[in-house]
Design a protein around this motif. Structure first.
Motif, short mmCIF file in Angstrom:
data_model
loop_
_atom_site.label_atom_id
_atom_site.label_comp_id
_atom_site.label_asym_id
_atom_site.label_seq_id
_atom_site.Cartn_x
_atom_site.Cartn_y
_atom_site.Cartn_z
N VAL A 1 0.84 -1.21 0.00
CA VAL A 1 0.00 0.00 0.00
C VAL A 1 0.87 1.25 0.00
O VAL A 1 0.47 2.30 -0.50
CB VAL A 1 -0.93 0.00 1.24
N LYS A 2 2.10 1.14 0.54
CA LYS A 2 2.97 2.32 0.67
C LYS A 2 3.64 2.70 -0.65
O LYS A 2 4.12 3.81 -0.81
CB LYS A 2 4.05 2.05 1.72
N ASP A 3 3.72 1.74 -1.60
CA ASP A 3 4.38 2.04 -2.88
C ASP A 3 3.53 3.00 -3.72
O ASP A 3 2.32 2.85 -3.80
CB ASP A 3 4.58 0.75 -3.69
N GLU A 4 4.19 3.96 -4.35
CA GLU A 4 3.48 4.90 -5.22
C GLU A 4 3.76 4.53 -6.67
O GLU A 4 4.88 4.19 -7.04
CB GLU A 4 3.96 6.34 -4.95
N PHE A 5 2.71 4.61 -7.50
CA PHE A 5 2.88 4.35 -8.93
C PHE A 5 2.59 5.65 -9.68
O PHE A 5 1.47 6.15 -9.66
CB PHE A 5 1.93 3.24 -9.40
N THR A 6 3.60 6.22 -10.31
CA THR A 6 3.44 7.55 -10.91
C THR A 6 3.67 7.55 -12.42
O THR A 6 3.76 8.61 -13.03
CB THR A 6 4.43 8.54 -10.25
N HIS A 7 3.78 6.38 -13.04
CA HIS A 7 4.10 6.32 -14.48
C HIS A 7 2.82 6.46 -15.32
O HIS A 7 1.75 6.02 -14.92
CB HIS A 7 4.83 5.02 -14.80
N ARG A 8 2.98 7.00 -16.52
CA ARG A 8 1.82 7.29 -17.38
C ARG A 8 1.59 6.15 -18.39
O ARG A 8 1.66 6.36 -19.59
CB ARG A 8 2.03 8.62 -18.11
N THR A 9 1.36 4.94 -17.88
CA THR A 9 1.07 3.82 -18.78
C THR A 9 -0.43 3.50 -18.69
O THR A 9 -1.10 3.90 -17.74
CB THR A 9 1.89 2.58 -18.39
N LEU A 10 -0.91 2.74 -19.67
CA LEU A 10 -2.33 2.40 -19.74
C LEU A 10 -2.52 0.89 -19.58
O LEU A 10 -1.56 0.11 -19.73
CB LEU A 10 -2.92 2.84 -21.08
N ALA A 11 -3.76 0.49 -19.34
CA ALA A 11 -4.08 -0.94 -19.18
C ALA A 11 -3.68 -1.73 -20.41
O ALA A 11 -3.21 -2.87 -20.30
CB ALA A 11 -5.58 -1.10 -18.90
N THR A 12 -3.81 -1.14 -21.57
CA THR A 12 -3.47 -1.84 -22.81
C THR A 12 -1.98 -2.18 -22.91
O THR A 12 -1.59 -3.11 -23.61
CB THR A 12 -3.94 -1.01 -24.04
N ASP A 13 -1.13 -1.41 -22.19
CA ASP A 13 0.33 -1.67 -22.21
C ASP A 13 0.71 -2.88 -21.36
O ASP A 13 1.78 -3.45 -21.53
CB ASP A 13 1.10 -0.45 -21.68
N VAL A 14 -0.17 -3.25 -20.42
CA VAL A 14 0.17 -4.29 -19.45
C VAL A 14 -0.60 -5.58 -19.71
O VAL A 14 -0.13 -6.67 -19.41
CB VAL A 14 -0.10 -3.78 -18.01
N MET A 15 -1.80 -5.45 -20.29
CA MET A 15 -2.67 -6.63 -20.44
C MET A 15 -2.03 -7.69 -21.34
O MET A 15 -1.15 -7.41 -22.15
CB MET A 15 -4.03 -6.21 -21.01
N ARG A 16 -2.49 -8.91 -21.13
CA ARG A 16 -2.12 -10.00 -22.04
C ARG A 16 -3.38 -10.47 -22.76
O ARG A 16 -4.46 -10.40 -22.18
CB ARG A 16 -1.50 -11.15 -21.23
N PRO A 17 -3.30 -10.94 -24.00
CA PRO A 17 -2.07 -11.13 -24.79
C PRO A 17 -1.55 -9.82 -25.36
O PRO A 17 -2.32 -8.93 -25.70
CB PRO A 17 -2.53 -12.07 -25.90
N ARG A 18 -0.21 -9.75 -25.47
CA ARG A 18 0.40 -8.60 -26.13
C ARG A 18 0.55 -8.91 -27.62
O ARG A 18 0.30 -10.02 -28.06
CB ARG A 18 1.76 -8.29 -25.49
N ARG A 19 1.01 -7.89 -28.37
CA ARG A 19 1.18 -8.10 -29.82
C ARG A 19 2.15 -9.25 -30.08
O ARG A 19 3.20 -9.35 -29.47
CB ARG A 19 1.76 -6.83 -30.45
N GLY A 20 1.78 -10.12 -31.00
CA GLY A 20 2.66 -11.23 -31.36
C GLY A 20 2.45 -12.46 -30.50
O GLY A 20 3.01 -13.52 -30.77
N GLU A 21 1.65 -12.35 -29.41
CA GLU A 21 1.38 -13.52 -28.56
C GLU A 21 0.12 -14.24 -29.03
O GLU A 21 -0.70 -13.67 -29.75
CB GLU A 21 1.19 -13.08 -27.09
N ALA A 22 -0.01 -15.50 -28.62
CA ALA A 22 -1.20 -16.29 -28.97
C ALA A 22 -2.44 -15.62 -28.37
O ALA A 22 -2.35 -14.96 -27.34
CB ALA A 22 -1.05 -17.70 -28.42
N PRO A 23 -3.61 -15.78 -29.03
CA PRO A 23 -4.82 -15.13 -28.51
C PRO A 23 -5.18 -15.66 -27.12
O PRO A 23 -4.72 -16.73 -26.70
CB PRO A 23 -5.89 -15.50 -29.54
N LEU A 24 -6.02 -14.90 -26.41
CA LEU A 24 -6.42 -15.23 -25.05
C LEU A 24 -7.21 -16.54 -25.03
O LEU A 24 -8.06 -16.76 -25.89
CB LEU A 24 -7.29 -14.09 -24.50
N SER A 25 -6.90 -17.41 -24.06
CA SER A 25 -7.65 -18.67 -23.91
C SER A 25 -8.99 -18.36 -23.25
O SER A 25 -9.02 -17.84 -22.13
CB SER A 25 -6.87 -19.65 -23.03
#
Length: 760
Positions: A586-610
């Protein structure tokens, strides 16, 4: 076989899952619980009990018993934790003294207890009585001389090695989880992680026994951290006796939070500090109800320990002190300096200890835990024996360092040159020049300080129970006492200096060195653990020094600021990251400007979601998907073309549901259609029975859009305790974000190795 039309006419033949079956809703080892689901299940259970309670007197009594079960569990935890702590204290006292000698008429008496019962003890020689004999007196009838010293030295080392070897062997053979402090794992478990066996009965038994052995061996470790683990084992045992807690992992964690408070309560004799420690340091989810129950558990535990009275002083702790001099504003400067020292020591210790533990994990050193313990014990015993401040138990050392020098003190630290004309009350002795004993004690303390700093780095993290509170406090108390004596002598010899002139007149009792030891101990403990509020409360409960809250606060805050300047992690968080546990602090701060699409799987080039479809996959298709993947669950969509999201099904529940269906229901075969809808799909004649699995489907999984900022996603995972979150756009499934993905992304953004997060 019946077709779909026949099925519709005959009601819910296949809906056997409307009745719960064994193990549904449970979790696999090394997986994270779903807090939202646990909360929802408890609400449903409570609603059911409330509605039933109006039906009959018996149901009403059952609802009352259910409401009171929480308080009963707390009472049992407090009683058992307090009893175990008292037994550990008494056993440690006896076994520590056993290294130096034995009581002739009752070998189970410690040195102090043996001399209490003697009629031949004088006040000046209160540590000497004919009933207590050192090993050299018993074996060769000599108490002085080189041969007696060498024999005592040798036996001291042998006893230490014997205790340490027995402890590490018991841990290795019977309960590998009984090693270490236990607090990093307790924090992880309270955040929703499952570690089966970590709070089991064997762990409780072996940790209690080996804790006595390792503390008695003289290693640089304490019993306070492991006592939190012991109390949580008690909490886990008693919660398994009540279905309200045994069948709900979220409710079980409320009990464990309260048990952690009881553990600190008996470790330090600080019930309020224990509650605050649980709130500030270990708990992840701490509702108001848990606060009251923690308070009650801590109260019962402290009362039980007080009844046992292990220290024989009618106090809960060994360190109780009474100072007779107030502190002055000018003293805040050395107090803050001690805070700086505590912060620097905390940083040094964390970096060195983590580097050594990492080396242990990644090299051949980790393959020889027994040899490592034996070598460290031998080094500790060989170096510790010649110095009286390292030979005695660390708790006794801290107690002596905290003590104020009264007229009746026989310690070297109180060897001041007295004025023969002094006629003052016993408790108001003026500052005096230091005698030869004080100077001898100073250099012995300096050597002991260096030794403690170095040896604790290598001791903490070995495969034995090892607490860090007492060694950290000892380092701070030694530094503080030396600073205190320095300030005292400066004030005595230079009372005309401007800083002393206003408050320190000649012949006055101005400076209390024991207070500096207390402040130093708080500073070093704060530097290592980064505790603040709970630390100050524990320290004033521990010592009874209510008047000295401001110096303690100044030192605790300074040590945290200094340590935080070099790194935000305390020792427990550092060990959590070292072990790769999925702990979202809870004490960690997240201050980066990334979006859910940058973290979600599958990413580009990966097999589609099961994914699973709502009504077009067979039992064999589902089993194949489960076999070929190791995911914790699968999104359920309308069809693979539309990808409209319906819900989410957990892997474990799918396996259990299919297994139970095959055992309990005729007609379910490999090519039976699995459907998650309310009504069965249209099937051709002579098709096998379809299998309805709607009951195990979560129809309201948490979703975010692909453009949700990761800052928000991290916050959602923290505050709701999610396992996973689905990413959609206009109702269409795009991907999934798990807790592990979030932690790996945070590690990547902090330029750390994302692969260090090992568990789900």
């Amino acid at each position: 076989m019946v077709n779909a039309g026949d099925m519709n006419g005959s009601g819910n033949l296949m809906d056997f899952l409307d009745e719960p079956f064994p193990d549904v809703g449970t979790y696999e080892d090394f997986h994270t619980i779903d807090w939202l689901r646990e909360k929802s299940r408890d609400t449903d259970r409570h609603r059911k009990i409330t509605s039933k309670s109006k039906e009959s007197i018996w149901e009403f009594i059952k609802s009352l018993l259910d409401a009171w079960s929480g308080w009963v569990v707390m009472l049992l935890i407090g009683l058992l934790a307090g009893t175990l702590a008292g037994v550990i204290d008494l056993a440690v006292d006896w076994m520590t003294d056993l290294k130096e000698g034995v009581c002739l008429f009752a070998f189970w008496y410690s040195h102090e207890q043996c001399c209490w019962t003697s009629n031949e003890t004088t006040f000046d020689d209160r540590d000497k009585c004919p009933q207590w004999q050192k090993w050299s007196e018993l074996l060769v009838s000599q108490s002085e001389g080189a041969s007696a010293y060498i024999l005592n030295y040798f036996l001291y080392i042998m006893w230490a090695l014997c205790f340490a070897f027995l402890a590490v062997s018991l841990v290795r053979v019977f309960a590998p989880y009984a090693c270490g402090s236990g607090i990093p794992e307790i924090k992880t478990i309270l955040s929703g992680f499952i570690i089966r066996g970590y709070l089991g009965k064997w762990t409780l038994l072996i940790k209690t026994v080996t804790l006595v052995l390792v503390v008695s061996s003289g290693l640089s470790l304490g019993k306070e951290g492991p006592l939190v683990h012991v109390a949580c084992c008690c909490g886990n045992f008693f919660s398994s006796l009540f279905s309200k807690y045994s069948k709900n992992e979220g409710k079980r964690r409320e009990v464990l939070s309260a048990a952690a408070a009881a553990g600190v309560s008996v470790a330090f004799g600080a019930p309020i500090g224990g509650v605050l420690f649980s709130l500030e340091e270990v708990s992840y989810y701490f509702p108001l109800k848990t606060l009251w129950r923690s308070f009650f558990a801590a109260l019962v535990a402290a009362f039980t320990l007080r009844s046992i009275n292990p220290f024989g002083n009618s106090r809960l702790v060994l360190f109780y002190v009474e100072y007779h001099t107030p502190w002055y504003m000018a003293e805040l400067f050395p107090f803050i300096l001690l805070g700086v020292f505590g912060g620097l020591w905390g940083t040094l210790f964390i970096r060195c200890n983590i580097a050594w533990c990492r080396r242990r994990k990644t090299t051949r050193l980790g393959k020889y835990p027994v040899l490592e313990v034996i070598v460290i014990t031998a080094i500790t015993a060989i170096i510790a024996y010649p110095n009286p401040y390292t030979r005695r138990s660390t708790s006794e050392l801290i107690s002596e360092l905290f003590n104020d020098c009264g007229a009746l003190e026989s310690s070297q630290l109180c060897d001041y040159i007295n004025d023969p004309n002094m006629t003052r009350p016993v408790d108001d002795i003026p500052d005096r020049p230091a005698g030869p004993g004080v100077y001898t004690a100073m250099w012995q303390l300096a050597l002991a300080l260096v030794f403690k700093i170095v040896i604790t780095i290598f001791t903490f993290g070995m495969k034995i129970p090892s607490g860090l509170f007492i060694p950290s406090m000892a380092v701070g108390a030694m530094a503080g006492r030396m600073v205190g004596i320095g300030v005292e002598q400066l004030a005595y010899h230079h009372h005309d200096w401007i800083i002393f002139r206003n408050w320190c007149r000649p012949g006055a009792d101005c400076v209390t060195p024991g207070l500096y030891a207390m402040v130093g101990a708080a500073a070093c403990l704060g530097g290592v653990t980064r505790m603040t509020v709970s630390l100050v409360v524990i320290m004033f409960e521990l010592t009874g020094g209510l008047e000295y809250i401001v110096p303690l606060m100044a030192a605790a805050v300074t040590s945290k600021w200094v340590a935080d300047a070099f790194g935000k992690e305390g020792i427990y968080e550092a060990h959590i990251h070292l072990n790769g546990y999925p702990f979202l602090d809870v004490k960690d701060e997240f201050t980066h400007r990334t979006l859910a699409t940058d973290v979600m799987r599958p990413r580009r080039g990966e097999a589609p979601l099961s994914v699973l479809t709502q009504d077009s996959m067979t039992v064999e298709d589902v089993e194949t998907l489960i076999k070929e993947t190791d995911y914790n669950g699968f999104p359920v969509v309308v069809s693979k073309d539309s990808e409209r999201l319906i819900g989410f099904a957990q892997r474990r529940e799918l396996i259990l549901a299919i297994k139970n269906a095959r055992q309990r229901q005729d007609g379910v075969v490999s090519n039976s259609i699995v459907y998650f809808t309310e009504d069965p799909p249209e099937l051709p004649p002579n098709s096998p029975h379809p299998l309805k699995l709607r009951r195990i489907l979560n129809l309201s999984p948490f979703t975010v859009t692909d453009h949700t900022p990761m800052e928000t996603v991290v916050d959602i995972f923290r505050k709701l305790g999610l396992r996973q979150c689905l990413v959609t756009r206009s109702g269409r499934l795009l991907g999934i974000i798990t807790k592990k993905d979030v932690l790996r992304h945070m590690a990547q953004m902090a330029n750390q190795d994302p692969e260090s997060i090992m568990f789900n």
